[in-house]
Design an enzyme around this catalytic site. Structure first.
Site, mmCIF file in Angstrom:
data_model
loop_
_atom_site.group_PDB
_atom_site.id
_atom_site.type_symbol
_atom_site.label_atom_id
_atom_site.label_comp_id
_atom_site.label_asym_id
_atom_site.label_seq_id
_atom_site.Cartn_x
_atom_site.Cartn_y
_atom_site.Cartn_z
ATOM 1 N N LYS A 245 0.820 -1.105 0.094
ATOM 2 C CA LYS A 245 0.029 -0.108 0.069
ATOM 3 C C LYS A 245 0.929 1.387 0.101
ATOM 4 C CE LYS A 245 -3.721 -2.090 2.878
ATOM 5 N NZ LYS A 245 -4.871 -1.889 2.342
ATOM 6 N N ARG A 319 -9.923 -11.607 2.332
ATOM 7 C CA ARG A 319 -10.685 -12.823 1.989
ATOM 8 C C ARG A 319 -10.355 -14.064 2.125
ATOM 9 N NH1 ARG A 319 -11.625 -9.773 -3.559
ATOM 10 N NH2 ARG A 319 -11.300 -8.170 -2.143
#
Length: 466
Positions: A245, A319
């Site tokens: 990020k 996820r």
């Protein structure tokens, strides 16, 4: 200092008979009647300072000796679309030190809960200058229930607010163990080689960190009771992995374990109330770090379910760990699975920070969740599980990819990915939440927030209440 050692972050309600200053709550409609019965001096003082019953307005009315005799607090118009049922949560930050009681409160329990939630301050690292105004328990409410809910909210907020240097997978486990001990629940933790064999996706995501990944499994309640499983994403910090990020996107990544905090806060409420159910809480706890053994884009990983997953983006790690936990949850075919996660930026773009996205195929569950959110003042917005979008997760080398690779429907494809790992459980709800208040609102101080925890408790209390 451990999380368990941290000081209490919200005060309890004072006994009903505690001497206190009345706070008269007034709406735009009720103000004329309330004004008419004020003492003449108080009526004149309110007029002199220009008090109006707009939402959040406060007037402190002196007695003959100059001491505080009464307060007036404006609720605004309850019929207005922007009316905030937690408006009383502003009071702890407005009133001076002392004991107060609410008068004319339309919903006394709501007002008391708003007050306690608004009293929260995160004071682990410095004196927070916490609120000193205390509330006397309104007559006729279940004060213990209000305090339990407020305490559970504070627990979850503390976990989210704690930075990652003091809250890693081990500390998330410690918080779960403390909760299990309080309610005599069983707890089992899988890590190391057993984790690698049994939960390969959880292991792969956490392998690059020096802080050992784990699967936390808490169970409580009679074995023959209806089974409900809560699954919370516990990413203690998310660098994004090798798909790193930008620094600005990492600033709030201590909150990436917000799903775990929600699951634990909801469990605290459920167990504290003694609901008639068999509760299971599953928390995959990891740190998504960067090292030579970090999982890579284009890697193909096996899952507990036996499905192979191609990694399209290492920053879609939540996820992955939820997939293994959901497979375990689904193996029991419980009556209900709810999972909680700070999963996608797409949900925030669509709904903003205040509205978690909710996904389910079960229409009855969708209706019950919406009603529970209304009752608990813990709103969500249902979004579609549009089945044709599942093809966006197709992979040429594996059973599926962990991302679609395109700019569209990111929250929906994430929910569809998770749904693949809980095929037996029809009543499966997925919450994609922000877990943070960007600014202070009544009852919701800026910082970590356990969105959907109170909704979950209201939902399960309606189904399995004592």
């Amino acid at each position: 200092m451990t999380q368990a050692d941290a000081p209490a972050t919200h005060p309890a309600l004072l006994p009903t008979d505690t001497p206190s200053v009345p706070v008269t709550l007034v709406t735009t409609a009720s103000w004329p009647e309330a004004e008419a019965v004020l003492e003449p001096a108080h009526k004149s003082f309110a007029h002199a300072i220009g008090f109006k019953p707009k939402a959040g307005s406060l007037a402190l009315l002196p007695g003959p000796d100059g001491s505080l005799a009464r307060a007036l607090f404006g609720l605004g118009d309850p019929a207005a679309p922007t009316y905030d049922r937690l408006i009383a949560g502003k009071l702890p930050g407005l009133l001076p030190e002392g004991a107060f009681r609410l008068e004319n409160a339309p919903e006394s329990a709501e007002g008391a809960l708003a007050w306690l939630m608004g009293s929260y301050r995160f004071g682990r690292y410095r004196s927070s200058g916490g609120t000193k105004a205390r509330l006397v328990a309104p007559a006729g409410i279940d004060a213990a229930e209000v305090e339990r809910v407020a305490g559970a909210v504070a627990l979850g907020r503390d976990l989210i607010n704690t930075p990652a240097n003091d809250l890693g997978p081990a500390e998330i486990e410690a918080a779960a163990r403390a909760l299990a001990e309080r309610y005599d629940a069983a707890i089992d933790v899988t890590q190391g080689e057993e984790l690698a064999q049994e939960f390969p996706l959880i292991h792969a995501v956490g392998a690059a960190s020096t802080r050992t990944p784990r699967l936390i499994d808490l169970t409580w309640g009679p074995e023959d009771a209806p089974r409900v499983t809560l699954v919370g994403k516990g990413v203690a910090f998310d660098t994004g992995g090798l798909d790193i990020k930008p620094s600005s996107a990492m600033l709030l990544m201590k909150k990436d374990m917000g799903g775990a905090a929600v699951a634990l806060a909801a469990a605290d409420m459920i167990m504290g109330a003694g609901l008639r159910l068999r509760l299971r809480v599953l928390i995959p706890a990891v740190e998504n770090a960067i090292a030579g053994n970090a999982f890579r884009p284009s890697d193909v990983l096996s899952s507990r379910a036996g499905l192979s997953v191609e990694i399209g983006n290492t920053d879609a790690e939540g996820r992955l760990i939820l997939a293994d936990a959901l497979t375990l949850a689904d193996s029991e075919a419980p009556e209900l699975i709810l999972d909680f996660s700070t999963l996608t930026g797409a949900a925030r773009v669509a709904l903003g920070p205040d509205l978690p996205a909710f996904f389910t195929e079960d229409e009855a569950l969708a209706t019950a969740v919406a009603e529970a959110g209304r009752i608990a003042i813990d709103p969500i917005w249902r979004m579609p599980l549009h089945a044709p979008y599942a093809s966006l997760l197709d992979s040429k080398v594996a059973d599926l990819n962990n991302v679609s690779g395109g700019p569209f429907a990111g929250a929906i494809t994430a929910a569809l990915f998770l749904r693949r790992f809980a095929p037996k459980t029809k009543a499966h709800g997925h919450f994609d939440l922000y877990g943070w208040n960007p600014s202070t609102k009544p009852g919701r101080p800026e910082g970590g927030e356990v969105q959907t925890a109170r909704l979950t408790y209201a939902l399960l209390k309606a189904r399995y209440g004592v």
